[in-house]
Design a protein around this motif. Structure first.
Motif, PDB file in Angstrom:
ATOM      1  N   LEU A  68       0.706  -1.032   0.203  1.00  0.00           N
ATOM      2  CA  LEU A  68       0.135  -0.030   0.182  1.00  0.00           C
ATOM      3  C   LEU A  68       0.939   1.275  -0.005  1.00  0.00           C
ATOM      4  N   ALA A  69       1.939   1.308   0.683  1.00  0.00           N
ATOM      5  CA  ALA A  69       2.859   2.513   0.867  1.00  0.00           C
ATOM      6  C   ALA A  69       3.540   2.540  -0.708  1.00  0.00           C
ATOM      7  N   LEU A  70       3.737   1.460  -1.214  1.00  0.00           N
ATOM      8  CA  LEU A  70       4.174   1.389  -2.695  1.00  0.00           C
ATOM      9  C   LEU A  70       3.247   2.075  -3.488  1.00  0.00           C
ATOM     10  N   ILE A  71       1.894   1.811  -3.486  1.00  0.00           N
ATOM     11  CA  ILE A  71       1.138   2.259  -4.354  1.00  0.00           C
ATOM     12  C   ILE A  71       0.719   3.891  -4.112  1.00  0.00           C
ATOM     13  N   VAL A  72       0.711   4.215  -3.083  1.00  0.00           N
ATOM     14  CA  VAL A  72       0.779   5.674  -2.699  1.00  0.00           C
ATOM     15  C   VAL A  72       1.943   6.390  -3.398  1.00  0.00           C
ATOM     16  N   PHE A  73       3.322   5.892  -3.304  1.00  0.00           N
ATOM     17  CA  PHE A  73       4.358   6.466  -3.569  1.00  0.00           C
ATOM     18  C   PHE A  73       4.402   6.561  -5.072  1.00  0.00           C
ATOM     19  N   VAL A  74       3.931   5.433  -5.893  1.00  0.00           N
ATOM     20  CA  VAL A  74       4.066   5.698  -7.414  1.00  0.00           C
ATOM     21  C   VAL A  74       2.918   6.370  -8.081  1.00  0.00           C
ATOM     22  N   SER A  75       1.947   6.405  -7.245  1.00  0.00           N
ATOM     23  CA  SER A  75       0.600   6.972  -7.862  1.00  0.00           C
ATOM     24  C   SER A  75       0.699   8.566  -8.229  1.00  0.00           C
ATOM     25  N   PHE A  76       0.309   9.029  -9.264  1.00  0.00           N
ATOM     26  CA  PHE A  76       0.253  10.476  -9.621  1.00  0.00           C
ATOM     27  C   PHE A  76      -0.994  11.234  -9.064  1.00  0.00           C
ATOM     28  N   ASP A  77      -1.973  10.582  -8.663  1.00  0.00           N
ATOM     29  CA  ASP A  77      -3.265  10.726  -8.323  1.00  0.00           C
ATOM     30  C   ASP A  77      -3.256  11.158  -6.949  1.00  0.00           C
ATOM     31  N   LEU A  78      -3.574  12.482  -6.511  1.00  0.00           N
ATOM     32  CA  LEU A  78      -3.675  12.758  -4.952  1.00  0.00           C
ATOM     33  C   LEU A  78      -4.712  12.336  -4.459  1.00  0.00           C
ATOM     34  N   GLY A  79      -5.989  12.147  -5.049  1.00  0.00           N
ATOM     35  CA  GLY A  79      -7.273  11.556  -4.496  1.00  0.00           C
ATOM     36  C   GLY A  79      -6.764  10.072  -4.189  1.00  0.00           C
ATOM     37  N   LEU A  80      -6.202   9.285  -5.004  1.00  0.00           N
ATOM     38  CA  LEU A  80      -5.935   7.823  -4.756  1.00  0.00           C
ATOM     39  C   LEU A  80      -4.842   7.931  -3.661  1.00  0.00           C
ATOM     40  N   GLN A  81      -3.954   8.669  -3.764  1.00  0.00           N
ATOM     41  CA  GLN A  81      -3.001   8.578  -2.571  1.00  0.00           C
ATOM     42  C   GLN A  81      -3.603   8.676  -1.212  1.00  0.00           C
ATOM     43  N   TYR A  82      -4.396   9.434  -1.090  1.00  0.00           N
ATOM     44  CA  TYR A  82      -5.246   9.942   0.205  1.00  0.00           C
ATOM     45  C   TYR A  82      -6.240   8.613   0.711  1.00  0.00           C
ATOM     46  N   ILE A  83      -6.691   8.140  -0.482  1.00  0.00           N
ATOM     47  CA  ILE A  83      -7.453   6.691  -0.324  1.00  0.00           C
ATOM     48  C   ILE A  83      -6.654   5.652   0.321  1.00  0.00           C
ATOM     49  N   VAL A  84      -5.808   5.513  -0.332  1.00  0.00           N
ATOM     50  CA  VAL A  84      -4.653   4.392   0.024  1.00  0.00           C
ATOM     51  C   VAL A  84      -4.013   4.548   1.066  1.00  0.00           C
ATOM     52  N   LEU A  85      -3.613   5.724   1.686  1.00  0.00           N
ATOM     53  CA  LEU A  85      -3.082   6.161   2.898  1.00  0.00           C
ATOM     54  C   LEU A  85      -4.037   5.781   3.924  1.00  0.00           C
ATOM     55  N   ILE A  86      -5.259   6.260   3.816  1.00  0.00           N
ATOM     56  CA  ILE A  86      -6.440   6.051   4.902  1.00  0.00           C
ATOM     57  C   ILE A  86      -6.502   4.517   5.021  1.00  0.00           C
ATOM     58  N   VAL A  87      -6.668   3.859   4.096  1.00  0.00           N
ATOM     59  CA  VAL A  87      -6.870   2.236   4.078  1.00  0.00           C
ATOM     60  C   VAL A  87      -5.645   1.467   4.800  1.00  0.00           C
ATOM     61  N   ALA A  88      -4.390   2.152   4.438  1.00  0.00           N
ATOM     62  CA  ALA A  88      -3.240   1.418   4.758  1.00  0.00           C
ATOM     63  C   ALA A  88      -3.371   1.895   6.621  1.00  0.00           C
ATOM     64  N   PHE A  89      -3.747   2.732   6.825  1.00  0.00           N
ATOM     65  CA  PHE A  89      -3.730   3.275   8.249  1.00  0.00           C
ATOM     66  C   PHE A  89      -4.580   2.387   9.104  1.00  0.00           C
ATOM     67  N   LEU A 118     -15.441  11.773   4.890  1.00  0.00           N
ATOM     68  CA  LEU A 118     -15.183  13.035   5.623  1.00  0.00           C
ATOM     69  C   LEU A 118     -14.208  13.816   4.935  1.00  0.00           C
ATOM     70  N   VAL A 119     -12.929  13.318   4.272  1.00  0.00           N
ATOM     71  CA  VAL A 119     -12.148  13.885   3.584  1.00  0.00           C
ATOM     72  C   VAL A 119     -12.793  14.484   2.210  1.00  0.00           C
ATOM     73  N   ALA A 120     -13.694  13.547   1.633  1.00  0.00           N
ATOM     74  CA  ALA A 120     -14.248  14.199   0.495  1.00  0.00           C
ATOM     75  C   ALA A 120     -15.135  15.460   0.744  1.00  0.00           C
ATOM     76  N   PHE A 121     -15.728  15.552   1.898  1.00  0.00           N
ATOM     77  CA  PHE A 121     -16.070  16.905   2.226  1.00  0.00           C
ATOM     78  C   PHE A 121     -15.486  17.956   2.896  1.00  0.00           C
ATOM     79  N   ASP A 122     -14.399  17.856   3.087  1.00  0.00           N
ATOM     80  CA  ASP A 122     -13.229  18.703   3.522  1.00  0.00           C
ATOM     81  C   ASP A 122     -13.694  18.996   4.755  1.00  0.00           C
ATOM     82  N   PHE A 129      -5.223  13.412   7.832  1.00  0.00           N
ATOM     83  CA  PHE A 129      -4.466  12.646   7.121  1.00  0.00           C
ATOM     84  C   PHE A 129      -3.330  13.344   6.102  1.00  0.00           C
ATOM     85  N   VAL A 130      -3.429  14.689   6.212  1.00  0.00           N
ATOM     86  CA  VAL A 130      -2.712  15.844   5.445  1.00  0.00           C
ATOM     87  C   VAL A 130      -1.338  15.394   6.226  1.00  0.00           C
ATOM     88  N   PHE A 131      -1.669  15.538   7.671  1.00  0.00           N
ATOM     89  CA  PHE A 131      -0.494  15.667   8.572  1.00  0.00           C
ATOM     90  C   PHE A 131       0.056  14.258   9.026  1.00  0.00           C
TER      91      PHE A 131
END
Length: 306
Positions: A68-89, A118-122, A129-131
Motif C-alpha cells: 500500500l505504501a508503494l501504491i501511494v508512492f507511485v501514484s500521481f493521483d492525489l485523491g488515490l494517494q489519500y484513499i490508499v493512505l487511509i486504508v493503510a492506516f 469525511l475527507v471528500a467533504f473537506d 490525513f494531510v499531517f
C-alpha cells in the motif's frame, strides 16, 4: 534503571540542543539532518521492526502495508494517494489488534469508508490525513513514545523532556526571528522538502522570505531533528542495533550508498530515498497503535490511583 535515567537526561539535553540549532540555522538543519541522519533512522527502525514482526498479529502482515505504501508512492493521483493512505492506516490498526481477517476487513472497510467520506467533504478530518505521514508521525507519535516511557519508568526527566519539547515548540510560533540567514545550499534544497510538509506550509503560507516562515521551518527542523536523535539515544533501551549481522550489513551498505548519492546530488538522493522515508512511516503504524493504547491504559491507571 540507572541507564534509563541517564538516557532520559540525555534526551532532555537533546531537546535543548535541537531547539538552539533550529532557531539559529533552521533551513540548514532541516536539509542536512533529513539527508544524512534520516536514512539511518529509516533503515535501522525498519530492521528493528522486522525483528518484532512490525507489532502485528501475523508474520506476513507487513507485505500488505508495504504494498500500500508503494501504491501511494507511485501514484500521481492525489485523491488515490489519500484513499490508499487511509486504508493503510486502518488496516495497520486492525493488524495490531487482531489476526482475524474477517474483523480486519470489516473494520478497515467501514472506518476507511467513513474517513474517505469525511475527507471528500473537506471536514477537519482531512487535516488528520494531510499531517499523518509527516507532522503527526514526527510530533504526536514521538510525544506518545516519550509519555509512555515516562509512565513506565515513573521518570521525572521523561516528563520534563515532554514538557521541554512542548515549550520549545511554542517558541517557533512567536514573532521573533533568531536565525542567522540562509545559505545558497540550504535555500536550494529546502524547496524539495516543501512537498513533504506542504499541508503545514500552506496552512501558514510559508514562502521562505520572511522571519515567521523561517521560524516555521525551524519548528519542522527542531521536531524532525529531535525525532531522529531520540531514536538513536535509546539504543540500550530498545536495542535497535541487536538485529542479525547480515541485516545490519545491508543497513550499513544501503546507508553508505544513500549518503554517497546525497553528496553527489542532493536532489537525486531526495527522490531515491523518498520511498524509504514514507515506507517507514506506514510500517510504524501498528507500533503507533500499540503504543497509544498502552499509554492510554497507563494514564487511566494513574488517574484511578490518584
Amino acid at each position: 534503571m540507572g541507564s534509563v535515567r541517564q538516557i532520559d537526561q540525555v534526551n532532555f539535553g537533546l531537546v535543548l540542543v535541537s531547539f538552539l540549532v533550529a532557531h539559529i540555522a533552521p533551513i540548514e538543519l532541516l536539509v542536512i539532518f533529513y539527508a544524512f541522519v534520516g536514512p539511518a533512522h529509516y533503515l535501522t527502525e525498519m530492521a528493528w521492526l522486522h525483528e518484532r514482526q512490525y507489532y502485528t498479529k501475523a508474520r506476513w502482515d507487513f507485505i500488505f502495508l508495504a504494498a500500500l505504501a508503494l501504491i501511494v508512492f507511485v501514484s500521481f493521483d492525489l485523491g488515490l494517494q489519500y484513499i490508499v493512505l487511509i486504508v493503510a492506516f486502518f488496516l495497520a490498526v486492525s493488524m495490531a489488534l487482531t489476526d482475524n481477517w474477517l474483523w480486519r476487513i470489516a473494520s478497515t472497510v467501514s472506518l476507511s469508508s467513513l474517513a474517505i467520506l469525511l475527507v471528500a467533504f473537506d471536514t477537519p478530518v482531512t487535516w488528520l490525513f494531510v499531517f499523518l505521514p509527516n507532522m503527526i508521525h514526527i510530533v504526536v507519535f514521538t510525544s506518545i513514545f516519550l509519555l509512555l516511557g515516562a509512565l513506565r519508568n515513573n521518570s521525572g526527566y521523561g516528563f520534563a523532556t515532554l514538557g521541554a519539547l512542548a515549550l520549545c515548540s511554542a517558541t517557533f510560533f512567536m514573532p521573533i526571528d533568531f536565525s542567522t540567514g540562509v545559505t545558497a545550499y540550504g535555500l536550494e534544497n529546502v524547496r524539495l522538502l516543501r512537498g513533504m510538509y506542504e499541508g503545514l506550509f500552506d496552512l501558514f503560507q510559508v514562502n521562505l522570505d520572511d522571519g515567521f516562515s523561517r521560524n516555521l521551518i525551524g519548528f519542522v527542523a527542531f521536531v524532525n531533528t529531535y525525532h531522529y536523535l531520540n531514536w538513536f539515544s535509546k539504543t540500550e533501551v530498545i536495542k535497535w542495533h541487536q538485529v542479525p549481522k547480515p541485516v545490519l550489513a545491508v543497513v550499513c551498505t544501503v546507508y553508505a550508498a544513500s549518503i554517497l548519492v546525497y553528496v553527489i546530488d542532493y536532489q537525486t538522493g531526495f527522490k531515491v530515498l523518498l520511498l524509504l522515508s514514507f515506507m517507514h512511516v506506514v510500517l510504524e503504524f501498528p507500533l503507533n497503535t500499540v503504543s497509544t493504547i498502552e499509554t492510554g491504559r497507563l494514564l487511566r491507571q494513574r488517574f484511578r490511583s490518584a
